[in-house]
Scaffold this active site. Structure first.
Site, PDB file in Angstrom:
ATOM      1  N   CYS A  36      32.324  29.758  41.854  1.00 34.63           N
ATOM      2  CA  CYS A  36      32.290  30.389  40.552  1.00 34.63           C
ATOM      3  C   CYS A  36      33.537  29.758  39.936  1.00 34.63           C
ATOM      4  O   CYS A  36      34.785  29.923  40.605  1.00 34.63           O
ATOM      5  CB  CYS A  36      32.420  31.857  40.827  1.00 34.63           C
ATOM      6  SG  CYS A  36      32.902  32.533  39.276  1.00 34.63           S
ATOM      7  N   CYS A  37      33.513  28.909  38.945  1.00 37.58           N
ATOM      8  CA  CYS A  37      34.277  28.502  38.297  1.00 37.58           C
ATOM      9  C   CYS A  37      35.567  27.735  38.997  1.00 37.58           C
ATOM     10  O   CYS A  37      36.715  27.643  38.870  1.00 37.58           O
ATOM     11  CB  CYS A  37      35.550  29.771  37.336  1.00 37.58           C
ATOM     12  SG  CYS A  37      34.403  30.891  36.592  1.00 37.58           S
TER      13      CYS A  37
END
Length: 243
Positions: free
Chosen positions: A87-88
């Protein structure tokens, strides 16, 4: 035994066609359908702006929505395919492949007070007329620190959030400095939807899940839960909540 009349929430299937091809069927509460469809399409990355829609028609009697958009869409794409990845660029994981492409890290600089957290929740609850009548819907609202801009209800929590997103797109309401107030549990799905909408603060009267908290940390979203009776818990990015 006593017989009484009771209000029952309506459950309504709506099948979406995009450029004459079937895209998805949503089971929802039949109110604010245009907002819901537009918010859903934006959330799924089909459109970014309302202006990308060339034609829009809803046949409520038959339960169909017909949308014509610019360009082509791959209707064979599996929007619910499991995805394992970061995530990110961090350690957390999304459940679904499409979420990686449409979820945004918040850049919100908005802060609110502890009293505003409680007042915004009370404000949303006071205007939740469908819930009061049926007890069968989720409620959500987009707010400033001082007032509620728009509130929506639906049997599906994701539908209620899509209605808010669609309303903001249709009315060109900037959400980066706004607050999302929600009646139910903050799941990873709710947190992902909040990130797609673009808010930086999520308030709920219920609890978050562990994955929702992980996502909130990584997506720079302040998650506040258990707003009840004058108290609450802050689970991520507490710097946005002050006395």
């Amino acid at each position: 035994m006593t017989q009484v009349e009771d209000d029952i929430v309506t459950e309504f299937p709506l099948t979406i066609y995009i450029n004459e091809e079937e895209f998805a069927t949503m089971v929802c509460t039949p109110a604010h359908l245009e907002e819901m469809v537009i918010g859903f399409l934006a959330s799924e990355g089909v459109i970014r702006f309302q202006r990308e829609i060339k034609n829009f028609k809803i046949d409520e009697e038959q339960g169909f929505a017909y949308i014509e958009i610019e360009g082509k869409i791959n209707t064979q794409r599996d929007f619910s395919k499991r995805f394992i990845g970061s995530c990110c660029g961090k350690s957390r994981q999304f459940y679904f492949q499409n979420d990686v492409q449409t979820t945004k890290t918040s850049t919100s600089k908005t802060t609110i007070t502890a009293d505003q957290c409680i007042k915004l929740m009370d404000m949303m609850q006071a205007t939740s007329h469908v819930f009061k009548g049926t007890g069968g819907v989720h409620n959500a609202a987009i707010c400033t620190g001082d007032e509620m801009i728009v509130g929506r209800a639906d049997i599906g929590r994701h539908n209620a959030l899509d209605k808010l997103y669609g309303h903001c797109l249709l009315n060109q309401i900037s959400v980066r400095d706004k607050v999302l107030v929600f009646s139910g549990r903050i799941s990873s799905e709710v947190m992902t939807k909040a990130a797609k909408i673009g808010v930086g603060i999520v308030l709920s009267k219920s609890a978050p899940t562990d994955l929702a908290i992980d996502l909130a940390h990584d997506l720079n979203i302040t998650a506040v839960g258990f707003i009840r009776g004058g108290s609450f818990n802050v689970y991520s990015h507490p710097e946005r909540i002050h006395q």
